[in-house]
Scaffold this active site. Structure first.
Site, PDB file in Angstrom:
ATOM      1  CG  ASP A 277      -1.951  -0.879   1.329  1.00  0.00           C
ATOM      2  OD1 ASP A 277      -2.248  -1.811   0.171  1.00  0.00           O
ATOM      3  OD2 ASP A 277      -2.248  -1.620   2.284  1.00  0.00           O
ATOM      4  CB  SER A 474      -4.070  -5.659  -1.496  1.00  0.00           C
ATOM      5  OG  SER A 474      -4.849  -6.636  -1.218  1.00  0.00           O
ATOM      6  CG  ASP A 513     -14.747  -0.316 -22.557  1.00  0.00           C
ATOM      7  OD1 ASP A 513     -14.991  -0.591 -21.174  1.00  0.00           O
ATOM      8  OD2 ASP A 513     -16.009   0.168 -23.222  1.00  0.00           O
ATOM      9  CB  VAL A 514     -10.845  -3.302 -19.414  1.00  0.00           C
ATOM     10  CG1 VAL A 514     -10.213  -4.666 -18.832  1.00  0.00           C
ATOM     11  CG2 VAL A 514      -9.872  -2.653 -18.878  1.00  0.00           C
ATOM     12  N   GLY A 527     -17.962  -0.417 -22.159  1.00  0.00           N
ATOM     13  CA  GLY A 527     -18.867   0.329 -21.103  1.00  0.00           C
ATOM     14  C   GLY A 527     -19.110  -0.109 -20.181  1.00  0.00           C
ATOM     15  CG  ASP A 529     -17.729  -4.781 -17.157  1.00  0.00           C
ATOM     16  OD1 ASP A 529     -16.357  -5.516 -16.125  1.00  0.00           O
ATOM     17  OD2 ASP A 529     -16.539  -3.699 -18.122  1.00  0.00           O
TER      18      ASP A 529
END
Length: 547
Positions: A277, A474, A513-514, A527, A529
């Site tokens: 992190d 993570s 956009d995957v 779009g 999802d």
């Protein structure tokens, strides 16, 4: 991040056993009023004998907010305010806080602290006094192979305090959030290294590698922005590892402050999580003004709730990351969903943003230690499910030969799906933004955005002084935090809560956009999802388009 064995199954069993439905409250009986803390009982939890009356306990009484409809409208509209203004308009009044403290004292409990905005009153005392004060029964219980205690009847308060008290935390020690960074292999050096995989290169990234891949190198750094990481335990080695990573990658050394939310802990079992992190939020930002570590005593819902309340009430950091979670049904049962949603709403109203991992078991929440595998029960993770948190899902990131962005696919274990308990916020409604399952019921859906999480395209993280390849959502959450640090710095820290702003850019050049892959039940599609949300950041484009 994930959840320990049996807990998820226990949660749904508890819901079935108690007959509690989403959005309902148990009716007050007699002179008692219900709180959001429900009975922890049912298949998966075996009740035992009564908890010893003298057992010392600490409880966190979550106070109710006022004018919540107006608060939600203000957040959706992008309005921001000071802590003082929030307390005046929406926080519990001083009169109500005094009344709750007076009641606790009259019941043999000792109020010991109040969170900065008055959202949580902490009190200590014996189990017998806790049971009497909240008209509940607490027993020694067995949850799977683990023992502990839990309230086997709901928590209530006197009717005249019904509008003041939202929930009572600390009545069980069997529910706690879990973090689990995924380690596929040791890294041989701190530099990004890539191998050709079909159309692109699969890499182990260092901070500079992620900056290149996500088009961040031309955007402002996070140098003007203070960020927060929610953590737990002894963080001494975590700070040392951050310095090692900064030296190895020729990164600026960021100022670090540790805010212990309550008594210090010697636990170091989560050090790899906090290493990830800290190193990749500041690394993605290149640098930050300050890094504040909100350090909880344990991963229990009640201890973590204090950190969230302090983050909002202090208003020292513009954004933070929580790379942990639990099945949202657990947070719903013990009342921490209500308590934490209030803190997150305060933060959002003040222009602060919390990012949270959507989970590492695909369209499920964890019921066994199977992080990285899309399996479990059909539920989403909390706190990612909160409408006032940016839920971050996972992708597999492929780069070109020069390290630039090539393609992404939904990571097979990235969290996502509809919430059972949280309603869709205004910015998720309409225009096909939320998936059909959530849209039909008006439910919050996850994730909002996604970033790299696949351990096979993961991050080189220094853990106890040694570089390791680490992944999971993570990683995706602190990467998103680092992106937002840059945007805040580029806009003089004047940006409001991120989610409405990000959804306003849905379909623009600000996001990749995957459309490849899935996370188990939910495919990545054009779009929004339920596998990747509105996509991953093109940081340079997003920074120029954000309002």
């Amino acid at each position: 991040m994930g959840r320990r064995a049996t807990a998820g199954a226990t949660a749904l069993a508890c819901l079935a056993a108690t007959g509690v439905a989403a959005g309902t409250a148990q009716a007050a009986t007699g002179s008692w009023a219900a709180t959001a803390t429900r009975a922890i009982s049912g298949t998966g939890i075996t009740d035992g004998s009564a908890l010893s009356a003298a057992t010392p306990m600490r409880v966190e009484v979550a106070m109710g907010l006022r004018n919540t409809s107006t608060l939600g409208q203000d957040i959706a509209a992008g309005k921001t305010m000071s802590v003082a203004a929030f307390k005046q308009r929406f926080g519990p009044t001083a009169t109500k806080i005094r009344a709750v403290k007076s009641y606790l004292t009259s019941e043999g409990l000792a109020p010991t602290a109040t969170s900065p905005s008055g959202l949580i009153v902490t009190a200590t005392g014996p189990a017998s006094a806790v049971e009497a004060a909240f008209n509940t029964q607490i027993e020694d219980v067995t949850a799977g192979s683990a023992g502990g205690f839990a309230n086997v009847t709901p928590a209530q308060v006197p009717t005249d305090l019904g509008s003041s008290v939202a929930a009572v935390l600390g009545l069980n020690d069997v529910f706690s959030m879990s973090r689990a960074a995924l380690h596929p292999a040791a890294a041989s050096n701190p530099a990004s290294s890539c191998t050709l995989q079909g159309v692109g290169y699969l890499c182990d990234y260092n901070p500079k590698g992620f900056q290149i891949a996500y088009d961040a190198t031309g955007a402002p750094t996070g140098a003007k922005t203070t960020e927060a990481i929610f953590a737990e335990g002894d963080l001494t080695q975590v700070v040392k590892d951050l310095r090692t990573e900064e030296t190895a990658n020729q990164m600026p050394k960021v100022p670090v402050a540790i805010d212990r939310t309550r008594p210090a802990s010697t636990d170091t079992s989560g050090a790899d999580e906090w290493d990830l992190d800290t190193q990749y939020s500041t690394g993605m930002a290149q640098t930050v003004k300050n890094l504040r570590l909100y350090d909880a005593t344990s991963m229990s819902d009640s201890d973590l709730a204090l950190g969230f309340a302090d983050f909002a009430g202090q208003d020292q950091a513009k954004a933070g990351s929580a790379s942990f979670g639990e099945c949202e049904a657990l947070a719903y049962l013990d009342g921490s969903m209500v308590a934490d949603d209030e803190s997150f709403a305060e933060a959002a109203a003040q222009g602060q943003t919390v990012f949270a991992s959507a989970g590492d078991t695909g369209g499920f929440c964890t019921v066994a230690p199977t992080n990285g595998v899309p399996a479990g029960i059909p539920d989403v993770e909390y706190p990612a499910a909160s409408p006032y948190v940016v839920a971050v899902g996972g992708t597999t990131l492929l780069s070109g030969s020069d390290g630039s962005y090539d393609e992404e696919a939904a990571w097979l274990a990235g969290g996502g799906g509809p919430s059972y308990f949280e309603s869709a916020p205004a910015w998720q409604a309409g225009d096909g933004v939320i998936g059909a399952i959530g849209s039909a019921a008006g439910l919050r859906t996850l994730p909002d955005v996604s970033m790299d999480a696949d351990p096979n395209s993961g991050a080189n993280v220094y853990v106890d002084g040694t570089p390791e390849t680490v992944g999971g959502t993570s990683l995706a959450s602190p990467l998103s935090l680092g992106v937002w640090d840059r945007m805040e710095s580029g806009h003089a820290n004047k940006l409001p809560f991120a989610s409405p702003q990000l959804y306003a850019l849905n379909g623009s050049a600000a996001f990749h956009d995957v459309t490849l892959g899935d996370n188990g039940p939910y495919p990545a599609t054009p779009g929004y999802d339920l596998a990747t949300g509105i996509g991953s950041f093109d940081v340079g484009q997003a920074e120029s388009l954000i309002k």
